[in-house]
Design a protein around this motif. Structure first.
Motif, PDB file in Angstrom:
ATOM      1  N   THR A  92      40.601  28.028  51.682  1.00  0.00           N
ATOM      2  CA  THR A  92      41.551  29.142  51.724  1.00  0.00           C
ATOM      3  C   THR A  92      41.302  30.042  50.514  1.00  0.00           C
ATOM      4  N   GLY A  93      41.118  31.325  50.766  1.00  0.00           N
ATOM      5  CA  GLY A  93      40.882  32.226  49.637  1.00  0.00           C
ATOM      6  C   GLY A  93      40.371  33.572  50.080  1.00  0.00           C
ATOM      7  N   THR A  94      39.535  34.179  49.234  1.00  0.00           N
ATOM      8  CA  THR A  94      38.980  35.492  49.568  1.00  0.00           C
ATOM      9  C   THR A  94      37.475  35.492  49.319  1.00  0.00           C
ATOM     10  N   CYS A  95      36.794  36.359  50.044  1.00  0.00           N
ATOM     11  CA  CYS A  95      35.350  36.508  49.914  1.00  0.00           C
ATOM     12  C   CYS A  95      35.070  37.975  49.625  1.00  0.00           C
ATOM     13  N   HIS A  96      34.478  38.240  48.481  1.00  0.00           N
ATOM     14  CA  HIS A  96      34.194  39.612  48.058  1.00  0.00           C
ATOM     15  C   HIS A  96      32.702  39.888  48.223  1.00  0.00           C
ATOM     16  N   LEU A  97      32.385  40.969  48.926  1.00  0.00           N
ATOM     17  CA  LEU A  97      30.990  41.338  49.156  1.00  0.00           C
ATOM     18  C   LEU A  97      30.718  42.630  48.410  1.00  0.00           C
ATOM     19  N   PHE A  98      29.617  42.648  47.685  1.00  0.00           N
ATOM     20  CA  PHE A  98      29.293  43.836  46.898  1.00  0.00           C
ATOM     21  C   PHE A  98      27.827  44.185  47.079  1.00  0.00           C
ATOM     22  N   ILE A  99      27.559  45.437  47.432  1.00  0.00           N
ATOM     23  CA  ILE A  99      26.180  45.873  47.636  1.00  0.00           C
ATOM     24  C   ILE A  99      25.729  46.688  46.418  1.00  0.00           C
ATOM     25  N   HIS A 100      24.539  46.324  45.900  1.00  0.00           N
ATOM     26  CA  HIS A 100      24.094  46.893  44.618  1.00  0.00           C
ATOM     27  C   HIS A 100      23.316  48.199  44.753  1.00  0.00           C
ATOM     28  N   ASN A 101      23.801  49.140  45.533  1.00  0.00           N
ATOM     29  CA  ASN A 101      23.104  50.424  45.586  1.00  0.00           C
ATOM     30  C   ASN A 101      24.057  51.472  46.133  1.00  0.00           C
ATOM     31  N   SER A 102      23.598  52.712  46.184  1.00  0.00           N
ATOM     32  CA  SER A 102      24.535  53.763  46.582  1.00  0.00           C
ATOM     33  C   SER A 102      24.092  54.489  47.843  1.00  0.00           C
ATOM     34  N   SER A 103      23.216  53.886  48.644  1.00  0.00           N
ATOM     35  CA  SER A 103      22.824  54.567  49.885  1.00  0.00           C
ATOM     36  C   SER A 103      22.879  53.636  51.096  1.00  0.00           C
ATOM     37  N   SER A 104      23.671  52.569  50.946  1.00  0.00           N
ATOM     38  CA  SER A 104      24.009  51.754  52.109  1.00  0.00           C
ATOM     39  C   SER A 104      25.426  51.261  51.866  1.00  0.00           C
ATOM     40  N   ALA A 105      26.025  50.605  52.847  1.00  0.00           N
ATOM     41  CA  ALA A 105      27.424  50.205  52.690  1.00  0.00           C
ATOM     42  C   ALA A 105      27.698  48.905  53.427  1.00  0.00           C
ATOM     43  N   ILE A 106      28.835  48.306  53.092  1.00  0.00           N
ATOM     44  CA  ILE A 106      29.308  47.107  53.791  1.00  0.00           C
ATOM     45  C   ILE A 106      30.571  47.535  54.530  1.00  0.00           C
ATOM     46  N   LEU A 107      30.560  47.345  55.839  1.00  0.00           N
ATOM     47  CA  LEU A 107      31.689  47.815  56.637  1.00  0.00           C
ATOM     48  C   LEU A 107      32.100  46.788  57.678  1.00  0.00           C
TER      49      LEU A 107
END
Lengths: 138, 148
Positions: free
Chosen positions: B34-49
């Motif tokens: 039980t908790g949270t999952c944080h996703l982070f993408i290391h650039n500025s020309s793609s995204a996580i959606l």
């Protein structure tokens, strides 16, 4: 310490619904004094926003702006199984947020005085919307 | 309890790629229930959606809308094209998300039935992407038997 709870809201047409009180209630129930409250909406045609809570015309103006940006029945869209508001609802969701994290301080949602948490229904009909609230802290 | 993993995503050209199974695997590895999952993408020309998984045309249409909002150049000159190609992805990125947090419920992504997690690549030429996954929460309290 982790507290997780599901909330269910009924919406009645396109627009914003203030859910700040319900989120505060969950934070209080968790007994967590300091941490993060993560709110997640489990749908792709409704979303979450933080918005000014004093003047309701701010939110109706936001909706009017979205309507102009992503018009219903736009010929660009082929996905219209559920009507002209179907695909615009998905685009509106991508342009806003599915997930919000807010700080919990002294056992309360530490929002600005003029901030409110809103569920934004993008479909024109009535829907049941599920939210998952996870509070992590101590 | 905290678990973190940085991974390299294979090269992808412009489009949306579902990574829900990959994220589920990492959540399983973390043993967090039980908790949270944080996703982070290391650039500025793609995204996580988060996007709809019921109808493939939904993500295609969203991509078409984004293309209309910040069109890529079609100029044949390669140098100009490279420069022009760099601006619209950044604009699209600014209006979408570099990071996303999802709940973890019963050791699985607590997302909706019709929701999927997607990497949205905005660059037209294939690029490798770095993603950091941070999982916070509690492991399931195992029930155990007392043995004599």
């Amino acid at each position: 310490m982790v507290h997780q709870q599901q909330l269910r809201f009924s919406t009645d047409g396109r627009g914003t619904y203030n859910i700040s009180q319900q989120i505060s209630d969950v934070i209080q129930k968790s007994a967590i004094q300091s941490g993060i409250c993560q709110i997640f909406i489990q749908h792709t045609s409704a979303s979450l926003i933080l918005c000014e809570n004093a003047d309701p015309t701010v939110r109706s103006d936001l909706d009017a702006f979205m309507k102009r940006l992503v018009p219903d029945g736009d010929s660009l869209f082929k996905h219209k199984d559920e009507g002209p508001d179907d695909m615009p609802a998905h685009v509106r969701t991508v342009l806003t947020e599915s997930s919000l994290s807010i700080p919990v301080c002294e056992g309360k949602a530490n929002l600005g005085i003029w901030q409110g948490i809103y569920l934004w229904e993008h479909r024109t009909g009535s829907f049941k919307r599920n939210l998952s609230i996870t509070i992590i802290g101590e | 309890m905290l678990y973190q993993n940085t991974l390299q995503l294979a090269e992808h050209s412009q489009g949306a790629y579902e990574i829900t199974d990959l994220i589920s695997t990492i959540i399983t590895e973390s043993k967090i229930h039980t908790g949270t999952c944080h996703l982070f993408i290391h650039n500025s020309s793609s995204a996580i959606l988060i996007s709809d998984t019921a109808d493939d045309s939904t993500k295609d249409m969203t991509a078409d809308f984004m293309a209309q909002l910040a069109p890529s150049s079609t100029d044949a000159n390669e140098n100009i094209n490279n420069a022009m190609n760099a601006v619209p992805p950044t604009m699209k990125h600014a209006r979408s998300q570099s990071e996303l947090t999802i709940p973890i419920t019963n050791g699985r992504p607590g997302i909706g039935v019709w929701q999927g997690i997607f990497l949205w690549e905005y660059k037209s030429s294939p690029v490798e992407r770095k993603l950091t996954v941070t999982i916070m929460g509690e492991a399931k309290h195992k029930s155990f038997r007392l043995t004599r």
